[in-house]
Design a protein around this motif. Structure first.
Motif: not given
Ligand code: FES
Ligand code: HEM
Lengths: 358, 538
Positions: A283, A285-288, A302, A304-305, A307
């Motif tokens: 991702c 964003h922060v990598g999930c 994603c 995690c958050h 997206s």
């Molecule tokens: S890591 Fe994918 S939305 Fe935050």
């Protein structure tokens, strides 16, 4: 120290008049200092407990408390017994559960018996009167403070700390600089290479086959039906020295859409093969890992958050905190029909970082 | 001290003789009698809410005990091994030694799973009780002079507790803990200028590397516990110096402490309570599983399952990340600015800073330099209580947002709808909470006034001779009334020119803050009002 207000004549000293006086009067700020306050009525009369009045109840409570302590002893012994009686048998989850449960219950009994017993003792049998202790202002007495100031003055005079300014300032300078080596010492927490270079490359190389995660078997274009998705890793990554670090950058999601459903931008016309596209799974964003693929909408989610990326529009962000589309891996097919990478990703994958565009 | 214990020995039993000889032995080498004299009969006031701090302390002791047990078996190493323990589904799977040893603790050591679960449940309780304890201190104004420093120390403890929890959660190196670290890595990388390097140094190379578990381990079992223990020590020392606050009650004043002495009542109660806390944690740990790492499997950067949750106290930070609107990232001067990470970090940082410095802000507004030892009832400080409610709402919305996906699937809502609602709530929720709470507080204060002056409505209706019906009011006795009339009251600050005849900006700001705080005040009932109301009633 504390005195029992129940039978001390001075218990009314607790009342308002005395309370207002303290050694130093402090500014009350914007507080309203009332002149006509309701006076403190002083302590209400003590209401004796049943145990204070009835020796029989007192004895009964004593027996109850000691029974609780006795229960505790039994509990602790049972815990030891459970340790032996409920061994863990390899591969048997039931035995793990029983071991945990019975050992735990024994210990619980051992602890709660002591705890409830002691609290009960304190509440029903120990002296029940509230006691009163006077507070004194937190600041030291004037005398103590004067003495403290005198000591500091003496220290200053005898060392010349305030007078010898050169000496003092160079000392402060030296103290400020002295931790510097400690900061430098931490440089080798990480290897010598520049992280920015490392972050810009992944395991993918031109001609490298796309293989299934985790087995590593290569994938033919014909293996993908419309709407199916594969979790992909580069060929040979499982045997690489830094398997997990490489996988954390090189993981890819492969999907097949109808070619006409894909909106392809200039320069990417030959990055896909017959509707098969490959996107980084990390991702932005922060990598999930963006692992959830919705077949109907061709959206990637994603977990995690939340997206969301639209595969039809080159994994553009359609919702959530991520900003950038997932980078696309240019793919092709080799002479045997296996899917291969045309090159590494053309931009850094994963979360943004300061030097990303440099 | 000329008499030696042996001289008066004959009148004592053997046990007493032994105790006094032992006490004498120790005192002659340590002067311990001085400490006993000073502390032994110190008074502790009683109230259920004062136990929250105790729960925190005792669960920390439980954490220390269970954690020490775990250290004897846990291997803080990321060396890849093939798991050969008794948990069949993972046999032969490659994983780090940390994960393998966590499985061994769970499946090959009797009581190991119990201790892991005790440790984890105690950790959850520890952070929760610190949080509630902080709320108690806040809503009763117990942070006012002379306790501002202890508020700061408590605040540091709260942050350290979360840090302990996060480092611990990361140790087993399972899928969830690795994913948590992945998020931390991504966030750190988003910090301008130094982010990339911090992440690189932290992980000893590229994420995840082979160092992070052993580095977090040394933080988790040595550095952070040592700081926490030291901070708790100072916290307790200041508690003894400042003495505990107490709620208003007849006979209690700002200048006394009323309650039980340490020896014996408080010691028995508190000591017993430690065993109860320990017992309850053990009971939960023996019946409810927590963090079943074998279900998640070892860390692998590729798979992840939806709906997984971090430990509860990390939720607010996760929620903050989720609520950033799309597109908050840009490039300036060739560098990447990740506002989708910077903004949550700054907002959470500000929130935390306000929590840390609130006592100083309030002290500046009131200008009150007196010591305060009577705990406020929340209603008697309406603006403070309202600010607290706004803060709690803000935190709660962030926390709920961390479960946005679960909320969406559970209530069959769209994820977009849930996120947008949370975004709106994050802004308007605290404002609404502020006004509602303030109104409620002022309403309760008015009611208190009513009751203090005219008594309770007894529910008994009587008909007066001339035909009118009235409800009989039951007057309070002076003891009951005291609780309702004893509180500090502030009025808004009047702007006055200083010595040079000027009105400074600082003064202006302070005056408007003061007006905001205190303009809707309800003054405590005065003696005269009580007398007048008596006259009115006969
Ligand atoms: S890591 Fe994918 S939305 Fe935050
Ligand atoms: C406030 C303090 C602490 C908190 C909040 C905390 C929290 C945690 C958590 C949540 C875990 C993960 C447990 C799991 O589910 O497996 C953990 C693991 C661990 N903790 Fe702590 N801990 C604290 C202090 C300590 C101390 C003081 C020690 C040692 C003396 C310790 C030793 C360990 C060990 C060895 C592990 C790994 C074992 C395992 O995962 O099975 N902890 N900690």
């Amino acid at each position: 120290m504390a005195d029992d207000h129940g039978d001390t004549a001075g218990s009314m000293a607790a009342g308002k008049d005395v309370a207002q006086h303290s050694a130093t009067a402090h500014d009350a700020g914007t507080a309203v200092v009332a002149t006509d306050e309701v006076p403190n009525p002083g302590f209400p009369p003590y209401r004796p407990r049943v145990t204070d009045l009835d020796p029989k109840v007192d004895q009964q409570q004593e027996r109850r408390v000691s029974a609780l302590f006795f229960v505790s002893i039994i509990g602790s012994v049972l815990a030891v017994a459970a340790y032996i009686a409920f061994p863990i048998e390899p591969g048997n989850m039931e035995s793990v559960r029983n071991n945990t449960l019975y050992l735990g219950l024994g210990i619980t009994l051992g602890l709660l018996g002591i705890g409830i017993g002691a609290v009960h003792w304190s509440k029903s049998l120990m002296e029940g009167h509230d006691l009163v202790e006077q507070r004194h202002g937190t600041r030291g007495s004037e005398e103590t403070r004067a003495k403290a100031i005198e000591i500091f003055t003496l220290g200053d005079k005898e060392s010349g700390f305030g007078r010898r300014t050169l000496l003092r300032n160079t000392l402060i300078g030296a103290l400020v600089v002295s931790p510097l080596p400690a900061i430098v010492l931490f440089r080798d927490l990480a290897p010598a290479e520049d992280p920015v270079k490392l972050l810009k490359h992944t395991f993918w190389e031109p001609g490298m086959r796309l293989t299934r995660d985790p087995s590593g078997t290569p994938i033919k274009a014909s293996d993908l039906t419309l709407g199916s998705a594969f979790q992909v890793i580069p060929e040979g990554i499982n045997d690489s020295e830094h398997r997990i670090e490489e996988k954390a950058k090189a993981a890819v999601l492969l999907v097949r859409l109808k070619p006409e459903d894909l909106e392809i931008s200039e320069g990417r016309e030959n990055w896909s093969y017959d509707g098969i596209v490959a996107y980084s799974k990390i991702c932005t964003h922060v990598g999930c890992p963006v692992a959830l693929y919705e077949q109907q909408t061709h959206h990637l989610l994603c977990p995690c958050h939340q997206s969301q990326f639209d595969i039809k529009r080159e994994a553009a962000v359609i919702f959530g905190p991520a900003k950038r589309p997932l980078p696309q891996l240019p793919i092709a097919v080799d002479s045997e029909g296996y899917l291969i990478a045309q090159s590494d990703f053309t931009e850094p994958i994963g979360p943004s970082f300061w030097e990303r565009k440099l | 001290m000329t008499t030696t214990p042996t001289q008066d020995a004959p009148s004592k039993t053997r046990g007493q003789r032994f105790t006094s000889a032992a006490a004498n032995y120790i005192d002659e080498r340590t002067s311990i009698s001085g400490a006993v004299k000073e502390l032994g009969r110190k008074i502790f006031p009683d109230h259920w809410s004062f136990m929250l701090g105790e729960v925190a302390l005792y669960s920390f002791v439980v954490i220390l005990l269970s954690g020490t047990f775990l250290t004897f078996f846990f291997q803080a190493s990321m060396v890849e091994v093939h798991y050969e323990g008794s948990y069949a589904p993972l046999k032969g799977i490659e994983m780090s030694a940390a994960m393998a040893s966590t499985l061994d603790i769970s499946f090959d050591i009797r009581g190991g799973l119990l201790m892991r679960q005790v440790h984890h449940w105690a950790a959850l309780l520890f952070v929760a009780s610190i949080g509630l304890h902080m709320l108690r201190v806040y809503f009763t104004g117990a942070y006012r002079k002379p306790r501002e420093i202890n508020w700061l120390i408590g605040f540091v403890l709260f942050i350290l507790a979360m840090a302990e929890g996060f480092t611990g959660y990361s140790l087993p190196d399972d899928l969830l803990s690795g994913n948590g670290l992945r998020i931390i890595d991504g966030m750190v990388k988003g910090i301008p200028v130094i982010g990339t390097w911090i992440s690189y140094l932290l992980f000893g190379g590229e994420f995840p590397g082979v160092d992070i578990v052993s580095r977090l381990y040394i933080l988790h079992i040595m550095l952070l516990p040592a700081i926490i223990i030291a901070a708790i020590g100072v916290h307790m020392l200041l508690l003894i110096i400042n003495k505990h606050t107490q709620f208003a009650a007849p006979g209690r004043t700002n200048n006394n402490v009323v309650g039980s002495p340490i020896m014996p009542v408080f010691a028995a109660k508190a000591g017993g309570f430690f065993f109860i806390v320990f017992g309850v944690i053990t009971l939960i740990a023996s019946t409810f599983s927590i963090n079943p790492v074998w279900v998640y499997g070892p860390y692998d950067p590729s798979p992840v399952s939806a709906g997984t949750q971090p430990d509860w106290y990390i939720g607010f930070a996760d929620g903050a990340l989720r609520l950033v609107p799309p597109g908050w990232e840009t490039e300036w001067f060739g560098f990447t600015w990740s506002f989708n990470i910077i903004a949550p970090l700054v907002i959470l940082g500000l929130f935390i800073a306000i929590v840390a410095f609130y006592p100083f802000i309030e002290a500046w507004v009131t200008g009150d330099k007196r010591e305060h030892h009577i705990a406020d009832r929340p209603r008697n400080a309406p603006t403070r209580t309202a600010i607290g409610a706004a803060g709690v709402t803000f935190y709660a919305v962030l926390w709920a947002a961390a479960s946005s996906d679960l909320i969406a699937t559970h209530f069959k809502l769209s994820i977009e709808g849930v996120i947008h609602s949370c975004q709106a709530l994050l802004i308007f929720g605290p404002i609404i909470a502020f006004f509602l709470t303030k109104r409620v507080c002022i309403g309760l204060q008015k009611k208190d006034r009513e009751i203090a002056l005219h008594g309770y409505e007894s529910g008994r209706i009587v008909r007066l001779p001339h035909g009118e019906y009235i409800e009989v009011h039951e007057q309070l006795d002076e003891y009951e009334r005291w609780k309702l009339v004893n509180f500090t009251d502030y009025k808004p600050l009047m702007i006055r020119p200083n010595a040079e005849g000027k009105i400074t900006t600082g003064q202006r700001v302070r005056a408007s803050a003061s007006r905001w705080f205190f303009e809707d005040r309800i003054a405590p009932v005065s003696q005269k009002e009580i007398e007048q109301s008596k006259d009115g009633h006969h």
